[in-house]
Design an enzyme around this catalytic site. Sequence first.
Site, PDB file in Angstrom:
ATOM      1  N   SER A 140      -3.686   5.523   0.901  1.00  0.00           N
ATOM      2  CA  SER A 140      -3.177   4.951  -0.353  1.00  0.00           C
ATOM      3  C   SER A 140      -3.779   3.561  -0.508  1.00  0.00           C
ATOM      4  O   SER A 140      -4.235   2.960   0.471  1.00  0.00           O
ATOM      5  CB  SER A 140      -1.648   4.843  -0.288  1.00  0.00           C
ATOM      6  OG  SER A 140      -1.143   4.230  -1.457  1.00  0.00           O
ATOM      7  N   TYR A 154       6.229   2.575   4.178  1.00  0.00           N
ATOM      8  CA  TYR A 154       5.140   3.381   3.609  1.00  0.00           C
ATOM      9  C   TYR A 154       3.786   2.663   3.773  1.00  0.00           C
ATOM     10  O   TYR A 154       2.796   3.265   4.219  1.00  0.00           O
ATOM     11  CB  TYR A 154       5.441   3.641   2.134  1.00  0.00           C
ATOM     12  CG  TYR A 154       4.387   4.448   1.415  1.00  0.00           C
ATOM     13  CD1 TYR A 154       4.317   5.826   1.581  1.00  0.00           C
ATOM     14  CD2 TYR A 154       3.455   3.837   0.569  1.00  0.00           C
ATOM     15  CE1 TYR A 154       3.351   6.572   0.924  1.00  0.00           C
ATOM     16  CE2 TYR A 154       2.496   4.575  -0.091  1.00  0.00           C
ATOM     17  CZ  TYR A 154       2.449   5.943   0.086  1.00  0.00           C
ATOM     18  OH  TYR A 154       1.484   6.676  -0.560  1.00  0.00           O
TER      19      TYR A 154
END
Length: 256
Positions: A140, A154
């Site tokens: 990401s 995350y």
Amino acid sequence: MFTSIAGRSVIVTGGSKGIGKGIARVFSRAGAKVLIAARNRAEAERAAKEMEGEVSAIKADVTDLASMQELAKTASERHGGIDVLCSNAGVFPSAKLEDMSAAQWDEVLDTNLKGTFLAIKACLPYMKKSDQGRVVLTSSITGPITGFPGWTHYGASKAGQLGFMRTAAMELSKYRITVNAVLPGNIVTEGLVGLGEDYLATMAASIPLKKLGDVEDIGYAALFLATKEAGYITGQTIVVDGGQTLPESLEAMQAV
Ligand code: NAP
């Protein structure tokens, strides 16, 4: 221009929805034999049925080594080996640092980071025999490049994937297996559409290309990294974010 990937055996973890489904669709359209893995068997089977070509599904959990070994064995039996592993399964429940429980931290790290390790570990005995072994991680921009309140766990997991990738790429080079990562920006998935038109429009306004990405944008980047021609690229990242990480300030974005 690129050597065909038709007939290659490809696993996509988290291929039942969102980005993973887009990756699976792009590979199946290119003629690969695709095995989709997710915990919800019915959803995975529904996704496989929607796609053209040789696509099937299996219930599997990336946090469980025995389940990953079953996935690898099944892919090898169905498709005569494993060439490409798209390690894509991931979760992103939001929780601010001050409120986050140890269990919430563990769930995200176990799925996104340990799950990447377990999937590769299970597939390795089969991928070593391939002449085109490719691991493509879905990381990401959040973590490796940017931050987003609510996502310390995350961001740590997604940045952790890249640290893992660099040494894995070195260790697996002796088998000519490459390990690379795609870093998506904001991609339109079923979950994101549910947040409404206003949310999507605000997000699009912060991206130089003025639109959110499509799941297949990630699929095409993964497909490139899996080609024969990408065989000299390893331990690297491709950011697919419509330029979202480029503006250095609000003024810079307004000047676009
Ligand atoms: P999504 O739509 O929620 O899909 C997640 C997929 O992962 C589903 O197929 C889910 O199926 C599977 N999954 C979750 N936990 C699993 C487990 N323990 N074992 C096996 N499969 C599991 O998410 P997404 O937005 O497509 O995200 C996919 C990947 O892209 C993630 O790694 C995410 O971090 C990354 N990413 C997404 C965006 C974005 O804008 N959407 C941006 C950057 C990065 P089950 O629940 O049935 O298991």
